[in-house]
Scaffold this motif. Structure first.
Motif, PDB file in Angstrom:
ATOM      1  N   LEU A  35       8.856  -7.597  -1.325  1.00 27.00           N
ATOM      2  CA  LEU A  35       9.135  -6.162  -1.449  1.00 27.00           C
ATOM      3  C   LEU A  35      10.503  -5.863  -0.852  1.00 27.00           C
ATOM      4  O   LEU A  35      10.982  -6.631  -0.034  1.00 27.00           O
ATOM      5  N   PRO A  36      11.132  -4.765  -1.230  1.00 30.39           N
ATOM      6  CA  PRO A  36      10.734  -3.769  -2.224  1.00 30.39           C
ATOM      7  C   PRO A  36      10.759  -4.336  -3.643  1.00 30.39           C
ATOM      8  O   PRO A  36      11.465  -5.310  -3.914  1.00 30.39           O
ATOM      9  N   VAL A  37      10.003  -3.660  -4.531  1.00 29.82           N
ATOM     10  CA  VAL A  37       9.900  -4.160  -5.905  1.00 29.82           C
ATOM     11  C   VAL A  37       9.843  -2.996  -6.889  1.00 29.82           C
ATOM     12  O   VAL A  37       9.324  -1.929  -6.571  1.00 29.82           O
ATOM     13  N   VAL A  38      10.388  -3.239  -8.076  1.00 31.25           N
ATOM     14  CA  VAL A  38      10.148  -2.352  -9.214  1.00 31.25           C
ATOM     15  C   VAL A  38       9.116  -3.055 -10.085  1.00 31.25           C
ATOM     16  O   VAL A  38       9.403  -4.096 -10.682  1.00 31.25           O
TER      17      VAL A  38
ATOM     18  N   ASN B  40       0.794  -1.227   0.000  1.00 33.75           N
ATOM     19  CA  ASN B  40       0.000   0.000   0.000  1.00 33.75           C
ATOM     20  C   ASN B  40       0.825   1.275   0.000  1.00 33.75           C
ATOM     21  O   ASN B  40       0.268   2.378   0.015  1.00 33.75           O
ATOM     22  N   GLY B  41       2.144   1.128  -0.016  1.00 32.33           N
ATOM     23  CA  GLY B  41       3.002   2.313  -0.074  1.00 32.33           C
ATOM     24  C   GLY B  41       2.947   2.914  -1.474  1.00 32.33           C
ATOM     25  O   GLY B  41       2.564   2.247  -2.435  1.00 32.33           O
ATOM     26  N   PRO B  42       3.333   4.206  -1.595  1.00 31.94           N
ATOM     27  CA  PRO B  42       3.329   4.840  -2.921  1.00 31.94           C
ATOM     28  C   PRO B  42       4.530   4.374  -3.742  1.00 31.94           C
ATOM     29  O   PRO B  42       5.447   3.727  -3.213  1.00 31.94           O
ATOM     30  N   TYR B  43       4.529   4.728  -5.020  1.00 30.65           N
ATOM     31  CA  TYR B  43       5.734   4.564  -5.834  1.00 30.65           C
ATOM     32  C   TYR B  43       6.710   5.643  -5.397  1.00 30.65           C
ATOM     33  O   TYR B  43       6.353   6.824  -5.342  1.00 30.65           O
TER      34      TYR B  43
ATOM     35  N   PHE C 143      -1.554   9.592 -21.633  1.00 41.08           N
ATOM     36  CA  PHE C 143      -0.121   9.648 -21.328  1.00 41.08           C
ATOM     37  C   PHE C 143       0.153  10.468 -20.068  1.00 41.08           C
ATOM     38  O   PHE C 143      -0.522  11.472 -19.811  1.00 41.08           O
ATOM     39  N   TYR C 144       1.152  10.040 -19.296  1.00 36.39           N
ATOM     40  CA  TYR C 144       1.587  10.747 -18.082  1.00 36.39           C
ATOM     41  C   TYR C 144       3.109  10.809 -18.083  1.00 36.39           C
ATOM     42  O   TYR C 144       3.776   9.911 -18.610  1.00 36.39           O
ATOM     43  N   ASN C 145       3.656  11.842 -17.423  1.00 37.36           N
ATOM     44  CA  ASN C 145       5.107  11.851 -17.192  1.00 37.36           C
ATOM     45  C   ASN C 145       5.433  10.772 -16.166  1.00 37.36           C
ATOM     46  O   ASN C 145       4.637  10.513 -15.249  1.00 37.36           O
ATOM     47  N   PHE C 146       6.610  10.188 -16.314  1.00 39.14           N
ATOM     48  CA  PHE C 146       7.046   9.143 -15.365  1.00 39.14           C
ATOM     49  C   PHE C 146       6.898   9.644 -13.924  1.00 39.14           C
ATOM     50  O   PHE C 146       6.436   8.929 -13.044  1.00 39.14           O
ATOM     51  N   ASP C 147       7.261  10.929 -13.695  1.00 35.00           N
ATOM     52  CA  ASP C 147       7.221  11.483 -12.329  1.00 35.00           C
ATOM     53  C   ASP C 147       5.808  11.479 -11.742  1.00 35.00           C
ATOM     54  O   ASP C 147       5.644  11.590 -10.529  1.00 35.00           O
ATOM     55  N   ASP C 148       4.793  11.369 -12.604  1.00 36.63           N
ATOM     56  CA  ASP C 148       3.397  11.411 -12.135  1.00 36.63           C
ATOM     57  C   ASP C 148       2.805  10.013 -11.987  1.00 36.63           C
ATOM     58  O   ASP C 148       1.582   9.833 -12.073  1.00 36.63           O
ATOM     59  N   ILE C 149       3.634   9.023 -11.735  1.00 39.40           N
ATOM     60  CA  ILE C 149       3.164   7.628 -11.681  1.00 39.40           C
ATOM     61  C   ILE C 149       2.081   7.423 -10.615  1.00 39.40           C
ATOM     62  O   ILE C 149       1.123   6.684 -10.846  1.00 39.40           O
ATOM     63  N   ASN C 150       2.194   8.095  -9.477  1.00 38.49           N
ATOM     64  CA  ASN C 150       1.166   7.887  -8.434  1.00 38.49           C
ATOM     65  C   ASN C 150      -0.191   8.441  -8.886  1.00 38.49           C
ATOM     66  O   ASN C 150      -1.230   7.828  -8.625  1.00 38.49           O
ATOM     67  N   GLN C 151      -0.158   9.568  -9.600  1.00 39.37           N
ATOM     68  CA  GLN C 151      -1.405  10.137 -10.133  1.00 39.37           C
ATOM     69  C   GLN C 151      -1.984   9.214 -11.208  1.00 39.37           C
ATOM     70  O   GLN C 151      -3.200   8.961 -11.245  1.00 39.37           O
ATOM     71  N   ALA C 152      -1.110   8.708 -12.072  1.00 39.95           N
ATOM     72  CA  ALA C 152      -1.563   7.822 -13.154  1.00 39.95           C
ATOM     73  C   ALA C 152      -2.237   6.577 -12.572  1.00 39.95           C
ATOM     74  O   ALA C 152      -3.293   6.137 -13.044  1.00 39.95           O
ATOM     75  N   SER C 153      -1.639   6.057 -11.522  1.00 41.06           N
ATOM     76  CA  SER C 153      -2.173   4.869 -10.879  1.00 41.06           C
ATOM     77  C   SER C 153      -3.522   5.182 -10.220  1.00 41.06           C
ATOM     78  O   SER C 153      -4.494   4.415 -10.344  1.00 41.06           O
TER      79      SER C 153
END
Ligand SMILES: NC(=O)c1ccc[n+]([C@@H]2O[C@H](COP(=O)([O-])OP(=O)(O)OC[C@H]3O[C@@H](n4cnc5c(N)ncnc54)[C@H](O)[C@@H]3O)[C@@H](O)[C@H]2O)c1
Ligand SMILES: [Zn+2]
Ligand SMILES: [Zn+2]
Length: 377
Positions: A55-58, A12-15, A340-350
């Motif tokens: 975990l941790p995981v990519v 449940n942690g963020p990216y 499309f999303y910027n990589f930095d916005d992965i938590n928003q995309a998710s």
């Protein structure tokens, strides 16, 4: 080699973005500079702990990129090739050899153990802590190490920003129809859940000539898209009587096939109930939920079948080029489902994928990439 990766450190942690050490390739592996990656619901299932994982995981398993280095025994791929990374398989067990790599006897260890089959990690933290990989690709990173069996070469003019999700979500939907259910022309199919997997299945059911293609969801906006992509009927199961609508649409006979992509217990059971005599249901969601059924009443009496289908039982190296061709011909318009999303916005995309706002988020990881201009050629 140092890479930037989105790491999940706890359930449940963020990216969280971290610099990791990418390990050396083995003889049958390549380094891929990742251009873009889709986010699949299965990434989320692992992040929130619906499926157990070290975990941790990519995470990330819908990646596309450019090969930067090849191992000694890699044949058929060169530095500079544009590739989609699908899943790993051994290539030599009986199931791989008979054309069913998602039934590879080593599938779980190769894709879901968090490391290579010899136990060695692909990533380490800078303090030496091993970090798990996923699907032998971990595409939420600027560079990754993947196996030659993951790779599908795509044409130099293919847009790598778009094609990554063909490696899992859309492949699964398409393959569940073509390889799992194998409908005949004119037969009927009910698709529960119109996300990437469900809509991939829907577009394929149309290509295969299914007669009645019935899409079920709880969001009208998704059902509108389903209609645009070829659904002959749509049902909002929140506001309509599902059983009555199915009976009306199929003239009381029930459907020939169904697919559940929701993973909700009541919906999985409904996907069995909507079938007619000899109907086949494919529940394909990654879900912690179960269903209860009476084998005689729910299966035997009407000769029904429930069939598990992993990754659409597809051979990605054959299926993905076909999906790209159907896309070019306008019959597999998966680009309409992408945001499309910027990589930095992965938590928003998710989050947008979870809320239903976005059907298929794609992270742009290399913003300098231009389609038709592979970086290394
Ligand atoms: N079997 C495989 O090999 C495989 C491969 C990839 C993905 N998956 C799994 O397939 C599933 C679908 O993936 P996706 O990316 O399309 O997910 P998604 O979340 O985009 O789609 C699910 C859809 O189900 C709908 N839904 C939710 N509850 C519903 C209900 N009660 N009734 C009707 N519709 C409902 C949602 O509105 C959504 O449109 C996920 O569980 C994913 O992990 C399985
Ligand atoms: Zn997936
Ligand atoms: Zn195998």
């Amino acid at each position: 080699m140092k890479v930037k990766a989105a790491v999940v450190n706890e359930v449940n942690g963020p990216y969280e973005f971290e610099e990791l050490d990418l390990q050396e390739i083995q003889h049958d592996e390549v380094i891929v500079k990742v251009v873009a990656s889709g986010i699949c619901h299965s990434d989320e299932a692992l992040r929130v702990g619906d499926a157990e994982y070290p975990l941790p995981v990519v995470l990330g398993h819908e990646g596309a990129g450019i090969i930067e280095k090849t191992g000694a025994s890699v044949k058929g791929f060169e530095v500079g090739d544009q590739v989609v990374m699908a899943y790993n398989s051994c290539g030599s067990c009986p199931n791989c050899r008979t054309g069913h790599p998602s039934s590879c006897v080593e599938w779980t260890i190769l894709n879901m153990s968090g490391a290579r089959s010899d136990g060695s990690p692909i990533f380490k933290k800078t303090d030496g802590t091993p970090v798990s990989s996923f699907f032998a690709q971990s595409s939420f990173a600027t560079h990754t190490v993947t196996n030659v069996h993951n790779l599908i070469k795509v044409a130099p003019d293919a847009d790598l920003r778009l094609v990554g999700p063909l490696g899992c979500g859309f492949l699964t939907g398409a393959g569940t129809v073509v390889n799992g259910l194998k409908p005949n022309v004119g037969e009927s199919i009910v698709i529960f859940g119109t996300g990437a997997v469900g809509l991939g299945a829907l577009m394929t059911a149309k290509i295969e000539g299914c007669g009645k293609i019935i899409a079920v969801d709880i969001h009208d906006s998704r059902l509108e898209i389903a209609k645009e992509l070829g659904a002959t009927h749509t049902i909002n199961s929140k506001t309509e009587d599902l059983a009555a609508r199915i009976a009306e649409i199929t003239a009381g006979a029930g459907a020939n096939y169904s697919i559940d992509t929701t993973g909700v217990s009541a919906v999985m059971k409904a996907s069995l109930d909507v079938l007619g005599i000899q109907g086949v249901a494919a529940p394909v969601a990654v879900t912690p939920n179960s269903i209860e059924l009476n084998t005689f009443m729910d299966l035997v009496l009407l000769n029904k079948t429930i069939k598990g289908v992993l990754m659409g039982d597809s051979i990605p190296q054959l299926a993905i080029p076909k999906l790209i061709e159907f896309h070019k011909q306008g019959q597999f318009a998966f680009d309409k489902l992408v945001q499309f999303y910027n990589f930095d916005d992965i938590n928003q995309a998710s989050a947008d994928s979870n809320s239903g706002k976005t059907i298929k988020p794609i992270l742009i990881i290399d913003e300098t990439y231009r389609a038709g201009e592979p970086l290394l050629k």
